[in-house]
Scaffold this motif. Structure first.
Motif, mmCIF file in Angstrom:
data_model
loop_
_atom_site.group_PDB
_atom_site.id
_atom_site.type_symbol
_atom_site.label_atom_id
_atom_site.label_comp_id
_atom_site.label_asym_id
_atom_site.label_seq_id
_atom_site.Cartn_x
_atom_site.Cartn_y
_atom_site.Cartn_z
ATOM 1 N N LEU A 285 -41.224 30.909 10.875
ATOM 2 C CA LEU A 285 -40.434 30.066 9.969
ATOM 3 C C LEU A 285 -40.977 30.140 8.543
ATOM 4 O O LEU A 285 -40.227 30.304 7.588
ATOM 5 C CB LEU A 285 -40.490 28.604 10.415
ATOM 6 C CG LEU A 285 -39.610 28.208 11.572
ATOM 7 C CD1 LEU A 285 -39.778 26.719 11.834
ATOM 8 C CD2 LEU A 285 -38.169 28.511 11.258
ATOM 9 N N GLY A 286 -42.298 30.002 8.432
ATOM 10 C CA GLY A 286 -42.939 30.114 7.120
ATOM 11 C C GLY A 286 -42.591 31.452 6.486
ATOM 12 O O GLY A 286 -42.268 31.535 5.304
ATOM 13 N N ALA A 287 -42.600 32.495 7.308
ATOM 14 C CA ALA A 287 -42.305 33.836 6.795
ATOM 15 C C ALA A 287 -40.865 33.930 6.300
ATOM 16 O O ALA A 287 -40.602 34.559 5.270
ATOM 17 C CB ALA A 287 -42.575 34.878 7.872
ATOM 18 N N VAL A 288 -39.922 33.298 7.009
ATOM 19 C CA VAL A 288 -38.523 33.363 6.567
ATOM 20 C C VAL A 288 -38.369 32.684 5.206
ATOM 21 O O VAL A 288 -37.772 33.243 4.289
ATOM 22 C CB VAL A 288 -37.568 32.706 7.598
ATOM 23 C CG1 VAL A 288 -36.146 32.602 7.035
ATOM 24 C CG2 VAL A 288 -37.557 33.495 8.896
ATOM 25 N N CYS B 258 -32.976 25.058 11.095
ATOM 26 C CA CYS B 258 -33.233 23.976 12.062
ATOM 27 C C CYS B 258 -34.494 23.203 11.717
ATOM 28 O O CYS B 258 -34.691 22.089 12.192
ATOM 29 C CB CYS B 258 -33.388 24.539 13.464
ATOM 30 S SG CYS B 258 -31.924 25.390 14.019
ATOM 31 N N ALA B 259 -35.360 23.827 10.917
ATOM 32 C CA ALA B 259 -36.630 23.185 10.607
ATOM 33 C C ALA B 259 -36.597 22.444 9.279
ATOM 34 O O ALA B 259 -37.628 21.961 8.817
ATOM 35 C CB ALA B 259 -37.729 24.247 10.577
ATOM 36 N N GLN C 57 -40.445 27.185 -2.629
ATOM 37 C CA GLN C 57 -41.848 27.518 -2.363
ATOM 38 C C GLN C 57 -42.596 26.328 -1.785
ATOM 39 O O GLN C 57 -43.468 26.503 -0.945
ATOM 40 C CB GLN C 57 -42.516 28.020 -3.649
ATOM 41 C CG GLN C 57 -42.065 29.439 -3.986
ATOM 42 C CD GLN C 57 -42.496 29.895 -5.359
ATOM 43 O OE1 GLN C 57 -42.773 29.067 -6.230
ATOM 44 N NE2 GLN C 57 -42.537 31.202 -5.577
ATOM 45 N N SER C 58 -42.221 25.120 -2.189
ATOM 46 C CA SER C 58 -42.919 23.978 -1.612
ATOM 47 C C SER C 58 -42.553 23.812 -0.139
ATOM 48 O O SER C 58 -43.393 23.430 0.663
ATOM 49 C CB SER C 58 -42.701 22.701 -2.426
ATOM 50 O OG SER C 58 -41.333 22.440 -2.564
ATOM 51 N N LEU C 59 -41.332 24.157 0.214
ATOM 52 C CA LEU C 59 -40.971 24.156 1.642
ATOM 53 C C LEU C 59 -41.799 25.184 2.407
ATOM 54 O O LEU C 59 -42.319 24.913 3.490
ATOM 55 C CB LEU C 59 -39.499 24.531 1.833
ATOM 56 C CG LEU C 59 -38.444 23.444 1.740
ATOM 57 C CD1 LEU C 59 -37.085 24.048 2.026
ATOM 58 C CD2 LEU C 59 -38.729 22.333 2.725
ATOM 59 N N GLY C 60 -41.934 26.369 1.843
ATOM 60 C CA GLY C 60 -42.721 27.437 2.473
ATOM 61 C C GLY C 60 -44.164 26.999 2.661
ATOM 62 O O GLY C 60 -44.772 27.244 3.706
#
Ligand code: 1PX
Length: 266
Positions: free
Chosen positions: A106-109, A215-216, A45-48
């Motif tokens: 990306l955020g959504a994934v 990739c991100a 979640q912190s990555l998101g």
């Protein structure tokens, strides 16, 4: 445990949970298993949150530029195109054309992945409380009592849900081993770990979305830092300690599911 759950992610806490999992009788205890997963989910979640922060920031800036443009219709600046084209193979985000919708997806994934994991952990927690299951073994035994056919027909069984997390645990084990090995490209580590574990169970579109999102991922150094266990050397040492515990939990579960022919539960 409730207080610990509120703080920032620490690999130590995940390590402790997986360490507490395996009993002398080689049973896998459900309470620490789920605690370990909760810790991992917080990390995800912190990555998101990072992605949604970046995309919110970009939204603000785009709106500002748009206002300028409208004020000065003859303005000289040219706006970057907002379409996204994927050119595989990708190894890093900078190879992609910059685009807001790309950042947002990306955020959504990442939030999709963590929502899925949250739902699975919640379902297992509900099963555990309802039947007062202490171990994974008792859950499997209980659900198998109704017969294998009935178990296969249930989309909400504890067994099929554990199986999903179990496959993801293999991914984690491989990924952490890769981080420990020193390979600096986390996107490569993550993709390799994914291809050797979860990928074969996912449909094409999920595999593609996951591979692009990888990739991100932050750099190896950033990962070692977010683990929150001190210096990079200390983080690597803790990985060395954590990986065997995770491997043990994985191995016991794998054997249990193989024994009862549950490794392909739909
Ligand atoms: C210090 C490093 C710690 C890293 C912690 C990261 C925790 C990762 C947790 C991933 C949990 C993924 C659970 C996926 C379960 C699953 O396979 N679900 C699929 C099938 O479920 P169904 O009920 O439909 O049969 C479901 O379709 C969901 C798919 C989502 C895509 C999953 C891609 C997972 C990639 C691995 C995680 C990458 C995270 C990158 C962060 C480093």
């Amino acid at each position: 445990a409730a207080a610990a759950a509120a703080g920032p992610f620490s690999l130590r806490e995940v390590l402790d949970a997986f360490r507490r999992c395996v009993t002398e009788q080689r049973e896998v205890l459900l309470e620490p298993y789920l605690s370990g997963w909760r810790g991992l989910i917080r990390f995800l979640q912190s990555l998101g949150a990072v992605f949604s922060f970046i995309s919110k920031d970009v939204v603000t800036k785009v709106a500002l530029l748009e206002a300028h443009r409208q004020q000065h219709p003859s303005g000289a600046f040219v706006f970057p195109p907002f379409g996204v084209v994927f050119f595989p193979p990708l190894t890093h985000l900078t190879q992609l054309p910059f685009s807001l919708s790309f950042l947002q997806s990306l955020g959504a994934v990442f939030s999709f992945i963590s929502k899925d994991a949250v739902a699975k952990v919640a379902l297992l927690e509900a099963h555990r409380q309802q039947h007062r299951f202490v171990s994974l073994q008792s859950l499997v035994q209980h659900e198998l009592a109704a017969g294998p056919a009935a178990l296969r027909a249930r989309p909400d069984s504890g067994c099929r849900t554990v199986l999903r997390l179990h496959r993801a645990l293999r991914w984690l084990q491989l990924f952490l081993e890769g981080l420990r090995s020193g390979e600096p490209r986390t996107s490569v580590l993550c993709t390799d770990a994914y291809n050797a574990s979860l990928a074969e169970h996912h449909p094409w579109v999920v595999r593609k979305a996951a591979t692009v999102a990888f990739c991100a991922l932050p750099s190896r150094d950033a990962f070692l830092e977010i683990m929150n266990v001190g210096s990079a050397e200390e983080a690597v040492a803790m990985l060395g300690e954590a990986i065997p515990y995770i491997g043990d939990v994985y191995g016991i579960t794998q054997e249990l599911f193989a024994e009862h022919k549950l490794l392909d539960l739909p």
